[in-house]
Enzyme design. Structure first.
Site, PDB file in Angstrom:
ATOM      1  N   LYS A  58      11.665  23.579  -1.268  1.00 38.62           N
ATOM      2  CA  LYS A  58      13.136  23.756  -1.254  1.00 38.62           C
ATOM      3  C   LYS A  58      13.531  25.037  -0.519  1.00 38.62           C
ATOM      4  CE  LYS A  58      12.664  20.312  -2.731  1.00 38.62           C
ATOM      5  NZ  LYS A  58      11.513  19.550  -3.208  1.00 38.62           N
ATOM      6  N   GLY A 122     -10.043  26.099 -17.617  1.00 32.97           N
ATOM      7  CA  GLY A 122     -10.327  25.715 -18.997  1.00 32.97           C
ATOM      8  C   GLY A 122     -11.187  24.459 -19.019  1.00 32.97           C
ATOM      9  N   VAL A 244      -2.896   2.429   9.559  1.00 32.30           N
ATOM     10  CA  VAL A 244      -3.514   3.612  10.165  1.00 32.30           C
ATOM     11  C   VAL A 244      -5.028   3.413  10.257  1.00 32.30           C
ATOM     12  CG1 VAL A 244      -3.942   6.088   9.860  1.00 32.30           C
ATOM     13  CG2 VAL A 244      -1.676   5.145   9.367  1.00 32.30           C
ATOM     14  N   GLY A 286       0.805   9.986  -1.385  1.00 27.66           N
ATOM     15  CA  GLY A 286       0.743   9.959  -2.843  1.00 27.66           C
ATOM     16  C   GLY A 286      -0.226  10.999  -3.377  1.00 27.66           C
ATOM     17  N   ARG A 287      -0.252  11.132  -4.695  1.00 28.00           N
ATOM     18  CA  ARG A 287      -1.080  12.157  -5.332  1.00 28.00           C
ATOM     19  C   ARG A 287      -1.951  11.525  -6.416  1.00 28.00           C
ATOM     20  NH1 ARG A 287       0.173  17.250  -4.132  1.00 28.00           N
ATOM     21  NH2 ARG A 287      -0.363  18.101  -6.171  1.00 28.00           N
ATOM     22  N   ASP A 327       1.849  15.187 -14.470  1.00 25.90           N
ATOM     23  CA  ASP A 327       1.262  14.364 -13.397  1.00 25.90           C
ATOM     24  C   ASP A 327      -0.085  13.757 -13.774  1.00 25.90           C
ATOM     25  OD1 ASP A 327       3.424  15.137 -11.868  1.00 25.90           O
ATOM     26  OD2 ASP A 327       2.245  15.968 -10.217  1.00 25.90           O
ATOM     27  N   HIS A 459      39.784  18.372  -8.168  1.00 25.58           N
ATOM     28  CA  HIS A 459      40.110  18.052  -6.781  1.00 25.58           C
ATOM     29  C   HIS A 459      40.272  19.337  -5.977  1.00 25.58           C
ATOM     30  CE1 HIS A 459      41.793  16.000  -3.340  1.00 25.58           C
ATOM     31  NE2 HIS A 459      42.737  16.947  -3.291  1.00 25.58           N
TER      32      HIS A 459
HETATM   33  P1  FAD Z   1       0.995  20.924 -11.918  1.00 27.67           P
HETATM   34  O1  FAD Z   1       2.274  21.512 -11.500  1.00 27.67           O
HETATM   35  O2  FAD Z   1       0.103  20.346 -10.879  1.00 27.67           O
HETATM   36  O3  FAD Z   1       0.221  22.085 -12.691  1.00 27.67           O
HETATM   37  C1  FAD Z   1      -1.075  21.931 -13.142  1.00 27.67           C
HETATM   38  C2  FAD Z   1      -1.695  23.315 -13.263  1.00 27.67           C
HETATM   39  O4  FAD Z   1      -2.900  23.205 -14.000  1.00 27.67           O
HETATM   40  C3  FAD Z   1      -2.064  23.947 -11.926  1.00 27.67           C
HETATM   41  O5  FAD Z   1      -1.672  25.296 -11.904  1.00 27.67           O
HETATM   42  C4  FAD Z   1      -3.589  23.844 -11.881  1.00 27.67           C
HETATM   43  O6  FAD Z   1      -4.187  24.872 -11.133  1.00 27.67           O
HETATM   44  C5  FAD Z   1      -3.905  23.988 -13.356  1.00 27.67           C
HETATM   45  N1  FAD Z   1      -5.206  23.439 -13.760  1.00 27.67           N
HETATM   46  C6  FAD Z   1      -5.727  22.224 -13.464  1.00 27.67           C
HETATM   47  N2  FAD Z   1      -6.907  22.063 -14.097  1.00 27.67           N
HETATM   48  C7  FAD Z   1      -7.109  23.195 -14.808  1.00 27.67           C
HETATM   49  C8  FAD Z   1      -8.130  23.633 -15.680  1.00 27.67           C
HETATM   50  N3  FAD Z   1      -9.167  22.852 -15.972  1.00 27.67           N
HETATM   51  N4  FAD Z   1      -8.014  24.862 -16.217  1.00 27.67           N
HETATM   52  C9  FAD Z   1      -6.958  25.666 -15.948  1.00 27.67           C
HETATM   53  N5  FAD Z   1      -5.964  25.302 -15.142  1.00 27.67           N
HETATM   54  C10 FAD Z   1      -6.035  24.080 -14.590  1.00 27.67           C
HETATM   55  N6  FAD Z   1       8.943  17.404  -8.410  1.00 27.67           N
HETATM   56  C11 FAD Z   1      10.246  17.508  -8.702  1.00 27.67           C
HETATM   57  O7  FAD Z   1      10.653  17.152  -9.806  1.00 27.67           O
HETATM   58  N7  FAD Z   1      11.138  18.010  -7.798  1.00 27.67           N
HETATM   59  C12 FAD Z   1      10.747  18.401  -6.565  1.00 27.67           C
HETATM   60  O8  FAD Z   1      11.576  18.856  -5.770  1.00 27.67           O
HETATM   61  C13 FAD Z   1       9.391  18.298  -6.233  1.00 27.67           C
HETATM   62  N8  FAD Z   1       8.970  18.690  -5.024  1.00 27.67           N
HETATM   63  C14 FAD Z   1       7.647  18.593  -4.728  1.00 27.67           C
HETATM   64  C15 FAD Z   1       7.228  18.957  -3.451  1.00 27.67           C
HETATM   65  C16 FAD Z   1       5.908  18.861  -3.109  1.00 27.67           C
HETATM   66  C17 FAD Z   1       5.475  19.277  -1.717  1.00 27.67           C
HETATM   67  C18 FAD Z   1       4.950  18.408  -4.068  1.00 27.67           C
HETATM   68  C19 FAD Z   1       3.490  18.333  -3.729  1.00 27.67           C
HETATM   69  C20 FAD Z   1       5.353  18.032  -5.324  1.00 27.67           C
HETATM   70  C21 FAD Z   1       6.698  18.109  -5.661  1.00 27.67           C
HETATM   71  N9  FAD Z   1       7.161  17.712  -6.913  1.00 27.67           N
HETATM   72  C22 FAD Z   1       8.488  17.787  -7.199  1.00 27.67           C
HETATM   73  C23 FAD Z   1       6.246  17.201  -7.942  1.00 27.67           C
HETATM   74  C24 FAD Z   1       5.915  18.318  -8.952  1.00 27.67           C
HETATM   75  O9  FAD Z   1       5.359  19.407  -8.256  1.00 27.67           O
HETATM   76  C25 FAD Z   1       4.952  17.811 -10.005  1.00 27.67           C
HETATM   77  O10 FAD Z   1       5.447  16.641 -10.589  1.00 27.67           O
HETATM   78  C26 FAD Z   1       4.750  18.854 -11.087  1.00 27.67           C
HETATM   79  O11 FAD Z   1       4.248  20.046 -10.552  1.00 27.67           O
HETATM   80  C27 FAD Z   1       3.815  18.348 -12.170  1.00 27.67           C
HETATM   81  O12 FAD Z   1       3.670  19.334 -13.150  1.00 27.67           O
HETATM   82  P2  FAD Z   1       2.347  19.424 -14.036  1.00 27.67           P
HETATM   83  O13 FAD Z   1       2.567  20.547 -14.968  1.00 27.67           O
HETATM   84  O14 FAD Z   1       1.998  18.099 -14.570  1.00 27.67           O
HETATM   85  O15 FAD Z   1       1.178  19.787 -13.013  1.00 27.67           O
HETATM   86  P1  NAI Z   2       5.045   9.025  -2.263  1.00 27.82           P
HETATM   87  O1  NAI Z   2       4.446   8.121  -3.256  1.00 27.82           O
HETATM   88  O2  NAI Z   2       6.417   9.512  -2.445  1.00 27.82           O
HETATM   89  O3  NAI Z   2       5.012   8.323  -0.831  1.00 27.82           O
HETATM   90  C1  NAI Z   2       3.816   7.921  -0.246  1.00 27.82           C
HETATM   91  C2  NAI Z   2       4.139   6.989   0.916  1.00 27.82           C
HETATM   92  O4  NAI Z   2       2.959   6.803   1.668  1.00 27.82           O
HETATM   93  C3  NAI Z   2       4.615   5.615   0.454  1.00 27.82           C
HETATM   94  O5  NAI Z   2       5.760   5.244   1.164  1.00 27.82           O
HETATM   95  C4  NAI Z   2       3.418   4.720   0.747  1.00 27.82           C
HETATM   96  O6  NAI Z   2       3.786   3.397   1.043  1.00 27.82           O
HETATM   97  C5  NAI Z   2       2.835   5.418   1.961  1.00 27.82           C
HETATM   98  N1  NAI Z   2       1.417   5.162   2.170  1.00 27.82           N
HETATM   99  C6  NAI Z   2       0.433   5.107   1.236  1.00 27.82           C
HETATM  100  N2  NAI Z   2      -0.761   4.884   1.831  1.00 27.82           N
HETATM  101  C7  NAI Z   2      -0.519   4.809   3.171  1.00 27.82           C
HETATM  102  C8  NAI Z   2      -1.349   4.612   4.290  1.00 27.82           C
HETATM  103  N3  NAI Z   2      -2.678   4.441   4.186  1.00 27.82           N
HETATM  104  N4  NAI Z   2      -0.771   4.573   5.518  1.00 27.82           N
HETATM  105  C9  NAI Z   2       0.561   4.739   5.668  1.00 27.82           C
HETATM  106  N5  NAI Z   2       1.398   4.931   4.617  1.00 27.82           N
HETATM  107  C10 NAI Z   2       0.852   4.968   3.388  1.00 27.82           C
HETATM  108  O7  NAI Z   2       3.998  10.226  -2.122  1.00 27.82           O
HETATM  109  P2  NAI Z   2       4.137  11.692  -1.526  1.00 27.82           P
HETATM  110  O8  NAI Z   2       5.224  11.773  -0.517  1.00 27.82           O
HETATM  111  O9  NAI Z   2       2.755  12.068  -1.150  1.00 27.82           O
HETATM  112  O10 NAI Z   2       4.593  12.533  -2.759  1.00 27.82           O
HETATM  113  C11 NAI Z   2       3.808  12.510  -3.948  1.00 27.82           C
HETATM  114  C12 NAI Z   2       4.673  12.660  -5.133  1.00 27.82           C
HETATM  115  O11 NAI Z   2       5.108  14.006  -5.269  1.00 27.82           O
HETATM  116  C13 NAI Z   2       5.978  11.868  -5.095  1.00 27.82           C
HETATM  117  O12 NAI Z   2       5.792  10.529  -5.442  1.00 27.82           O
HETATM  118  C14 NAI Z   2       6.787  12.589  -6.102  1.00 27.82           C
HETATM  119  O13 NAI Z   2       6.417  12.143  -7.368  1.00 27.82           O
HETATM  120  C15 NAI Z   2       6.357  14.027  -5.910  1.00 27.82           C
HETATM  121  N6  NAI Z   2       7.349  14.721  -5.089  1.00 27.82           N
HETATM  122  C16 NAI Z   2       8.628  14.818  -5.544  1.00 27.82           C
HETATM  123  C17 NAI Z   2       9.595  15.431  -4.802  1.00 27.82           C
HETATM  124  C18 NAI Z   2      10.981  15.464  -5.311  1.00 27.82           C
HETATM  125  O14 NAI Z   2      11.179  15.167  -6.477  1.00 27.82           O
HETATM  126  N7  NAI Z   2      11.962  15.827  -4.503  1.00 27.82           N
HETATM  127  C19 NAI Z   2       9.288  16.047  -3.507  1.00 27.82           C
HETATM  128  C20 NAI Z   2       7.923  15.846  -3.099  1.00 27.82           C
HETATM  129  C21 NAI Z   2       7.000  15.230  -3.883  1.00 27.82           C
END
Ligand code: FAD
Ligand code: NAI
Length: 480
Positions: A58, A122, A244, A286-287, A327, A459
């Site tokens: 962001k 951990g 791909v 995806g993740r 997650d 408004h």
């Molecule tokens: P995480 O945030 O992944 O935290 C897990 C933590 O646990 C990490 O610090 C990791 O190092 C630690 N950990 C793992 N294993 C161990 C262990 N064994 N011992 C100690 N520590 C450990 N979501 C939104 O809602 N809005 C957004 O705008 C948004 N933007 C995103 C943009 C990007 C580029 C990405 C990749 C994700 C985005 N997300 C967004 C998704 C969001 O980041 C995740 O859904 C969120 O971080 C999940 O939270 P969590 O606590 O489950 O895990």
């Molecule tokens: P995503 O699930 O949003 O999108 C992945 C895309 O890749 C899909 O459209 C899928 O059809 C495509 N895809 C999968 N395999 C493919 C392949 N082999 N070739 C071509 N296309 C393929 O996953 P993304 O963007 O990696 O984000 C992961 C997650 O992180 C999101 O689903 C969301 O949960 C979180 N996130 C949330 C944000 C927010 O809330 N604003 C911002 C960024 C991430």
């Protein structure tokens, strides 16, 4: 000698650190373990969200939007600028500062709430009488209850591991040192669109390759179509339905100064063999849930075939006293979903009735225009055979949007045909991320579209488009 806690939280992302704080508020003696390191090797709690996710993305979206406005929108306001430039290093340094402020904020919150923080990985050691032993480095902790919040990691494409220099996950995508001339993105999901937008705004030619034939399949079709049209108009190249193939990175030393470094072979939707040559390639497909190093086997923690920890509706795992949130479990991978689960689990441990309503978890894609939604899409309602009414209102007819110079998109309401209860609200347009909150509140309170239509909205404000879309359900918009 082990240190004893009522609750041990493993993972300090939004799921974990919020669970730890809420448990401490409820009077428990709490430890939170997180292994994320900052550039100096020190603690950086906040997880993916704070370090390489929500917050830094962001920050860059904001910087790049300022740049785009200065280059394209200011002139219309009579504001002239000469020699507009972007200092990418400074932009990245600002983003890093925002991240650090958040890391420090979480450490402060741990102190304030008397949560004992342990920096390190951990790992489960064994089940002990009345709890579990967890090791962090040389230390042994014992917790009566354990909450796992270990998050997720980026999914790689087979044969194309992330090197974070040419083939980038979200991590590398957030620290590209200069604007690439050509950027490729695989996957037109949330990360692909957000990060693709950042670098396109800064001047990169961005091509997105998507495997599915439909754009943003989980989004309401009408909204997705509108967004697709707008992104194409902005200059994002999006190819749908591709397959791909091989991804190759130019050998080191070959053709010094050459413009392209990564080649992606793919088959187009028409079945034609194509190649895409780019400087950098983001893979955002995806993740995957992360349980690396947790030593789940030591205690018999059950995982599913995707590697996610199996939980019930209340985030209980198969082990008594062990919970998992965020997650690493089923459901949308969103920070606020993780937080809600963290709070609910802490409250359940305290014998309360914490609960997450998945139907009212909002989604936001922070592109420009933003896309936000809550509840069901029109295609889901059709598939269910549910009788519904729909109402839409375009921002083009909203006075505030005109004043802002941001009139693209619409608000869409879906309501039950008989009871008028709101079933879904979908927005593509300015500040959709903020506007969606009203819809979430309305749906939590089981409001009807008539309820929103009868509420006085300021408004001129963008929120009037929400009211008008609610009026449109009954075909009585006032300004369109
Ligand atoms: P995480 O945030 O992944 O935290 C897990 C933590 O646990 C990490 O610090 C990791 O190092 C630690 N950990 C793992 N294993 C161990 C262990 N064994 N011992 C100690 N520590 C450990 N979501 C939104 O809602 N809005 C957004 O705008 C948004 N933007 C995103 C943009 C990007 C580029 C990405 C990749 C994700 C985005 N997300 C967004 C998704 C969001 O980041 C995740 O859904 C969120 O971080 C999940 O939270 P969590 O606590 O489950 O895990
Ligand atoms: P995503 O699930 O949003 O999108 C992945 C895309 O890749 C899909 O459209 C899928 O059809 C495509 N895809 C999968 N395999 C493919 C392949 N082999 N070739 C071509 N296309 C393929 O996953 P993304 O963007 O990696 O984000 C992961 C997650 O992180 C999101 O689903 C969301 O949960 C979180 N996130 C949330 C944000 C927010 O809330 N604003 C911002 C960024 C991430």
């Amino acid at each position: 000698m082990s240190k004893h806690f009522d609750v041990i939280v493993i993972g300090g992302g939004p799921g974990g650190y919020i669970a730890a704080i809420r448990a401490a508020q409820l009077g428990f003696n709490v430890a939170c373990i997180d292994e994320w390191k900052n550039a100096k090797g020190g603690p950086a709690p906040g997880g993916t969200c704070t370090n390489v996710g929500c917050i830094p993305s962001k920050a860059l979206l904001q910087s790049s939007e300022h740049y785009e406005h200065a280059g394209h929108a200011f002139a219309e306001h009579g504001i002239g600028l000469k020699d507009l430039s972007i200092d990418v290093k400074k932009m990245l340094a600002r983003k890093d500062k925002v991240v650090t402020q958040n890391n420090e904020g979480i450490l402060y919150l741990f102190k304030k709430n008397k949560v004992a923080f342990f920096h390190g990985r951990g790992s489960f050691v064994k089940a002990v009488d009345g709890g579990y032993e967890v090791a962090v480095g040389d230390e042994s902790l014992v917790g009566k209850q354990v909450v796992i919040a270990t998050g997720s990691t980026a999914r790689a494409l087979p044969g194309a591991p992330f090197d974070e220099e040419h083939i980038l996950s979200n991590d590398g995508a957030l620290r590209i040192g200069e604007v690439p001339a050509k950027l490729g993105v695989i996957g037109s999901g949330v990360i692909g669109l957000e990060m693709g937008s950042v670098w396109r705004r800064l001047g990169a030619e961005v091509t997105v390759l998507e495997g599915l034939p439909t754009f943003l399949g989980a989004v309401d079709e009408q909204i997705a179509k509108e967004a697709h049209k707008l992104f194409i108009k902005q200059g994002l190249k999006i190819e749908l339905g591709v397959k791909v193939g091989e991804i190759t990175v130019a050998a080191k030393g070959a053709k010094k100064g050459a413009a392209t470094h990564v080649t992606v072979a793919y088959t187009s939707a028409k079945g034609e063999a194509q190649t895409l040559e780019v400087d950098k390639l983001i893979i955002s497909i995806g993740r995957v849930p992360n349980t690396t190093g947790l030593n789940a086997e030591a205690v018999g923690l059950r995982l599913d075939e995707r590697g996610a920890i199996v939980v019930d509706d209340d985030c209980r795992t198969n082990l008594p006293g062990v919970w998992a949130v965020g997650d690493v479990v089923r459901g949308p991978m969103l920070a606020h979903k993780a937080e809600e689960e963290g709070v609910a689990v802490a409250e359940r441990i305290a014998g309360q009735h914490g609960h997450v309503n998945f139907n009212t978890v909002p989604w936001v894609i922070y592109t420009s225009p933003e896309i936000a939604w809550v509840g069901q899409t029109e295609q889901q309602l059709k598939a269910e055979g549910r009788a519904y009414k729909a109402g839409t209102f375009p921002f083009l007819a909203n006075g505030r949007a005109r004043a802002l110079g941001d009139t693209s998109g619409m608000v869409k309401f879906l309501a039950d045909a008989v009871t008028d209860e709101i079933l879904g609200v979908h927005i593509v347009g300015p500040m959709a991320s903020e506007l969606i909150a009203e819809a979430v509140v309305a749906m939590e309170f089981k409001a009807s579209s008539e309820d929103i239509a009868r509420i006085c909205h300021a408004h001129p404000s963008l929120s009037e488009a929400t009211k008008e879309a609610a009026l449109a359900v009954d075909k009585r918009t006032l300004n369109f």
